[in-house]
Scaffold this motif. Sequence first.
Motif, PDB file in Angstrom:
ATOM      1  N   GLU A 120       0.850  -1.189   0.000  1.00  0.00           N
ATOM      2  CA  GLU A 120       0.000   0.000   0.000  1.00  0.00           C
ATOM      3  C   GLU A 120       0.886   1.238   0.000  1.00  0.00           C
ATOM      4  O   GLU A 120       1.757   1.371   0.857  1.00  0.00           O
ATOM      5  N   ASP A 121       0.641   2.133  -0.962  1.00  0.00           N
ATOM      6  CA  ASP A 121       1.508   3.298  -1.124  1.00  0.00           C
ATOM      7  C   ASP A 121       1.024   4.541  -0.390  1.00  0.00           C
ATOM      8  O   ASP A 121       1.661   5.582  -0.450  1.00  0.00           O
ATOM      9  N   ARG A 122      -0.137   4.461   0.224  1.00  0.00           N
ATOM     10  CA  ARG A 122      -0.634   5.614   0.984  1.00  0.00           C
ATOM     11  C   ARG A 122      -0.722   5.223   2.454  1.00  0.00           C
ATOM     12  O   ARG A 122      -0.861   4.053   2.782  1.00  0.00           O
ATOM     13  N   ALA A 123      -0.689   6.227   3.334  1.00  0.00           N
ATOM     14  CA  ALA A 123      -0.829   5.934   4.760  1.00  0.00           C
ATOM     15  C   ALA A 123      -2.264   5.478   5.044  1.00  0.00           C
ATOM     16  O   ALA A 123      -3.192   6.028   4.461  1.00  0.00           O
ATOM     17  N   PRO A 124      -2.532   4.523   5.906  1.00  0.00           N
ATOM     18  CA  PRO A 124      -1.511   3.722   6.592  1.00  0.00           C
ATOM     19  C   PRO A 124      -0.896   2.685   5.642  1.00  0.00           C
ATOM     20  O   PRO A 124      -1.608   1.979   4.951  1.00  0.00           O
ATOM     21  N   VAL A 162       5.595   9.087   9.371  1.00  0.00           N
ATOM     22  CA  VAL A 162       6.346   7.834   9.429  1.00  0.00           C
ATOM     23  C   VAL A 162       5.843   6.959   8.286  1.00  0.00           C
ATOM     24  O   VAL A 162       4.675   6.591   8.256  1.00  0.00           O
ATOM     25  N   GLU A 163       6.724   6.665   7.347  1.00  0.00           N
ATOM     26  CA  GLU A 163       6.323   5.845   6.199  1.00  0.00           C
ATOM     27  C   GLU A 163       7.001   4.484   6.322  1.00  0.00           C
ATOM     28  O   GLU A 163       8.229   4.400   6.341  1.00  0.00           O
ATOM     29  N   ALA A 164       6.193   3.438   6.414  1.00  0.00           N
ATOM     30  CA  ALA A 164       6.744   2.092   6.607  1.00  0.00           C
ATOM     31  C   ALA A 164       7.176   1.494   5.277  1.00  0.00           C
ATOM     32  O   ALA A 164       6.495   1.655   4.256  1.00  0.00           O
ATOM     33  N   ASP A 165       8.298   0.776   5.287  1.00  0.00           N
ATOM     34  CA  ASP A 165       8.785   0.025   4.138  1.00  0.00           C
ATOM     35  C   ASP A 165       8.685   0.780   2.813  1.00  0.00           C
ATOM     36  O   ASP A 165       8.020   0.318   1.880  1.00  0.00           O
ATOM     37  N   PRO A 166       9.335   1.942   2.714  1.00  0.00           N
ATOM     38  CA  PRO A 166       9.314   2.649   1.427  1.00  0.00           C
ATOM     39  C   PRO A 166      10.010   1.804   0.362  1.00  0.00           C
ATOM     40  O   PRO A 166      10.879   0.993   0.700  1.00  0.00           O
ATOM     41  N   HIS A 167       9.615   1.987  -0.886  1.00  0.00           N
ATOM     42  CA  HIS A 167      10.321   1.286  -1.969  1.00  0.00           C
ATOM     43  C   HIS A 167      11.763   1.790  -1.980  1.00  0.00           C
ATOM     44  O   HIS A 167      11.990   2.992  -2.070  1.00  0.00           O
ATOM     45  N   LEU A 168      12.702   0.883  -1.868  1.00  0.00           N
ATOM     46  CA  LEU A 168      14.103   1.319  -1.771  1.00  0.00           C
ATOM     47  C   LEU A 168      14.806   1.167  -3.112  1.00  0.00           C
ATOM     48  O   LEU A 168      14.597   0.220  -3.797  1.00  0.00           O
TER      49      LEU A 168
END
Length: 556
Positions: A213-217, A550-556
């Motif tokens: 999921e690219d949006r919060a949450p 706080v953004e979890a697991d961004p695409h790295l």
Amino acid sequence: MRGWVLGPADQVPPRMLRVDRLASSVRVFDPRMLELFRWVAERYVAPLASVIGRAVPPRVAGEETVAPADAVAGPAARGPATSVLPGYRGAGALLRAIAAADGSTYALRPAPEDESAVIVESVAACLGAGRRALVIVPEAEPEPSVAAELRAAFGDRVVRFVGGDRRTRYRTWLRTARGDGDVVVATRPGVFAPVPELGLIVVSRESHPALREDRAPYYHGREVALARARLEGAVSVVSALCPSAEVAAAGLPVVEPPDRRWPVVEVVKPGPEGRSPRLLEALRGARRGFLFSPLPGYGVARICRSCGEPASCAACGGLLRHQGGRVGCIVCGADGVCGVCGATTFGIRRGGQERVEEWASRVAAVPVRRVEQPRLPGEAEILVGGPDDVRDLGVGRLDLVGVLDADRAARRPGIAARERALAIWMETVGWARPRGRAIVQASDPADPAVQALVRGRADRFHERDRHRRADAGFPVGAPVFRVTGDDRLSEHLTQLQPLTLLVARGDPTRDDGRGPKAPTVCLVAIAQEGLPAFGRVMRALAADGTVERVEADPHL
Ligand SMILES: [Zn+2]
Ligand SMILES: [Zn+2]
């Protein structure tokens, strides 16, 4: 304020308002689903209310008072058309686990031609044990082959929870909660679908980036599926031709064919303009084929014909691409104008899909076309397509698959870029099953990703990648967060002793009262066991304004 009632509390906060009105008599979660919501809130450091708000579709009040329609006679269920799963290595344990609904997890690595069939057979085993199944697919359109096969096998016992308008989504959600369907096929948000007596969750193409999921949450559909299965005692199956780094590292029991079922893959040097003699020769004889070319358009503008400077957009400095007969900026869309002298003619480096269509048409004996809507080639046809065109389209039966520019993936930035490229290549090459072959154009045949493609197995690639990721400070399986906040942020994060902390310091001098000052952005990797403490600190810092996002697991 609207809210959800979670249950009785031991302590009532001092400033507590009375419940004013009951918004709906429909119960949107039970204690077990609440446990899952709490898990998501903890894992991805998100407010519980926003997790619930995302997991439950927006309410359409009218739908709650509509009497359930009598079941419309749907397509007849014919059951699974195949029986290939029992022949798979490890399938006995999987089928026993499904019958017992013991909460265990399996990694499924199907042969390309069995990708849908083994999922259908797993679902049949679950239904046979008197429980319901949830199948998560990364994409809705065109209908994934696995969804079509499930409908063919189980008819109107299948409920599709994909896309649709608000009303349709809420109606489907209510139906699912009532237990109308025995098999729910859903995209990412459907991982929260209220399926009663859940016995099996399957995640199809589990390495696909759309599951995140690219949006919060923020959350990852595969991780949530596994957590949900554990909480509900359901079996989970994560399936992909090329597993994700996370699944490969998890050491799950693997269910796979007993023999190697992979097309013959030949690796050749790209040749002039990405046309190797081997590929040209194969194209002459091919009846049905797919040429994978990662770049859209005809080519990229390299230099200005008038002033000789490197080409870039006059408006924004972006890359100029020749596409559909016109040169335009891929960033802002402006017409291609030289940023230095204003001229509009450029030297083009050819190599996009339009160019591939052009030269392949001259060589091939059958029509060559670019993909417009993702589909497999017709009876006598060769298609040219890119990453977006590689979908779950069913058994390919192609006689030729060409991967034209494997080197490009090696140059792409990002820690997971190669993993993603390999997953797409493997799905593409899988289309050559059962009798076709594949030609991969790559400068370095010894490259681990290219070798994985030749073997049809990504194990060694993942093993090397694991070391590479650990060396880079982002070990596979360690939660990563991108935290935005003010200049006190990095001190607080350092105290948490993260595995890795990268800081892009903000600029407080820009705080001239006219706009927001540049925030500090931190990329932080933490050990799994450090997650609760990290979450507590982030919540406290968000409350005092130090942390903005706080953004979890961004695409790295
Ligand atoms: Zn531009
Ligand atoms: Zn110029």
